[in-house]
Design an enzyme around this catalytic site. Structure first.
Site, PDB file in Angstrom:
ATOM      1  N   LYS A  53       0.440 -10.225   0.707  1.00  0.00           N
ATOM      2  CA  LYS A  53      -0.354  -9.064   1.122  1.00  0.00           C
ATOM      3  C   LYS A  53      -1.736  -9.097   0.461  1.00  0.00           C
ATOM      4  CE  LYS A  53       3.841  -6.521   2.057  1.00  0.00           C
ATOM      5  NZ  LYS A  53       4.878  -5.577   1.602  1.00  0.00           N
ATOM      6  N   GLN A  97       5.743  -1.613  -3.375  1.00  0.00           N
ATOM      7  CA  GLN A  97       6.751  -2.552  -2.874  1.00  0.00           C
ATOM      8  C   GLN A  97       8.163  -2.058  -3.227  1.00  0.00           C
ATOM      9  OE1 GLN A  97       5.846  -5.431  -1.087  1.00  0.00           O
ATOM     10  NE2 GLN A  97       8.041  -5.556  -0.658  1.00  0.00           N
ATOM     11  N   ASP A 120       2.070   1.878   4.756  1.00  0.00           N
ATOM     12  CA  ASP A 120       3.380   1.380   5.189  1.00  0.00           C
ATOM     13  C   ASP A 120       3.962   2.281   6.288  1.00  0.00           C
ATOM     14  OD1 ASP A 120       4.315  -0.994   4.159  1.00  0.00           O
ATOM     15  OD2 ASP A 120       4.984  -0.116   2.261  1.00  0.00           O
TER      16      ASP A 120
END
Ligand code: NAP
Length: 293
Positions: A53, A97, A120
């Site tokens: 990412k 995460q 997200d």
């Protein structure tokens, strides 16, 4: 032969569009979009995802702010960091995460991220916006699924679509998105009766169960479009580990089109994450993008 839906190529095209929009935004005197990525602990798979990412951000001209915290970080320390990032004007997107270490309540942490920075798309506000069709930020993997589907079926209205899996991060949001574009949607799960029969009458199958090769050739009607979200590691005949999806790829060549694993949905997820960061930055700064999605 079914057509191969090349997720890598489609993700590359999306990345080029994102980079051009980032460049245009900066050239217009706007701040460079910024993504904060938080990793707690040293889970090797999470470490790889975070590195991908961060690298994708750099490639596309998005600033990244990496926060790698020890596994012993307390929940309060993590929440304090999120509150700081929520208030930081240089940060347009925040990603924490998962999975998080067991002593941290992941739900509390994800819900602490301001919905406008939740790139997200996991925050209940964004889930609610998706459900009600009122904007927000869509979750990355489902968004990638829809882009792959659009590459072979530009207008899926009226099609019978089957989603296998009902998780909050894949199955449910994919089903809502398919409904939004006019599909007649069935959501299957581990309690569904006679899944092969349901699959056989479907024009589109999105498989997100995590069960390797669940969808067999005789479940698929000729001409169906198959999107395989599943990723499982199994031992190959040579004893080496390999990645497989939920769809028995070699048995479905009578389909219209199918995504491979790897190289299908996977590459789209990160491309959509960076896209979401750009969209979030543009909205905050009041900058009009050529296209939001
Ligand atoms: P999950 O939370 O474990 O959900 C799996 C779903 O599949 C559940 O709803 C479960 O039903 C259903 N299911 C399990 N066995 C089934 C069966 N035999 N028949 C029908 N449905 C069944 O998984 P997830 O997080 O949604 O992820 C699904 C898969 O996608 C995994 O392989 C994951 O690694 C992969 N994934 C890939 C990406 C990517 O970027 N490519 C991103 C996210 C996830 P119940 O609800 O009844 O238990």
């Amino acid at each position: 032969m079914a057509d191969l839906i090349d997720g890598r190529a489609i993700a590359r095209t999306l990345d080029e569009e994102t980079k051009a929009e980032v460049d245009a935004m900066v050239a217009a005197g706007q701040p460079r979009p910024g993504l904060a990525v938080i990793l707690v602990g040293d889970d090797p798979a999470s470490d790889v995802y975070v590195s991908h990412k961060v690298k994708a951000s750099a490639r596309l001209g998005v600033r990244s702010f990496e926060h790698r915290l020890p596994a012993a970080t307390s929940q309060d320390e993590l929440l304090a960091l999120i509150h700081r990032l929520n208030a930081d004007g240089e940060v347009h997107g925040i990603l924490c995460q998962v999975p998080l270490p067991g002593h941290i309540d992941a739900r509390l942490v994800l819900e602490a991220i301001r919905p406008e920075k939740d790139v997200d798309g996991f925050h209940p506000v964004n889930a609610g916006r998706l459900m009600t069709g009122t904007g927000g930020i869509p979750p990355c993997t489902p968004l990638g699924v829809m882009k792959l589907l659009a590459s072979v079926v530009p207008d899926p209205a009226g099609l019978d679509a089957l989603v296998i899996g009902r998780s909050n991060i894949v199955g449910k949001p994919v089903a809502i998105m398919l409904l939004a574009v006019g599909c007649t949607v069935t959501i299957a799960h581990s309690r569904t009766r006679d899944l092969p029969a349901v699959a056989r009458r479907s024009d589109v199958i999105v498989a997100a169960s995590g069960i390797p090769r669940l969808v067999r050739g005789d479940w698929v009607k000729p001409g169906a479009v198959l999107i395989d979200v599943g990723i499982s590691r199994i031992a190959g005949e040579d004893g080496k580990e390999r990645l497989v999806g939920d769809i028995a790829f070699d048995e479905v060549q009578h389909a219209k089109a199918v995504t491979p694993v790897p190289g299908g949905v996977g590459p789209m997820t990160i491309a959509c994450l960076i896209r979401n960061t750009l969209v979030s930055a543009a909205r905050r700064e009041g900058f009009a993008l050529r296209s939001e999605l």
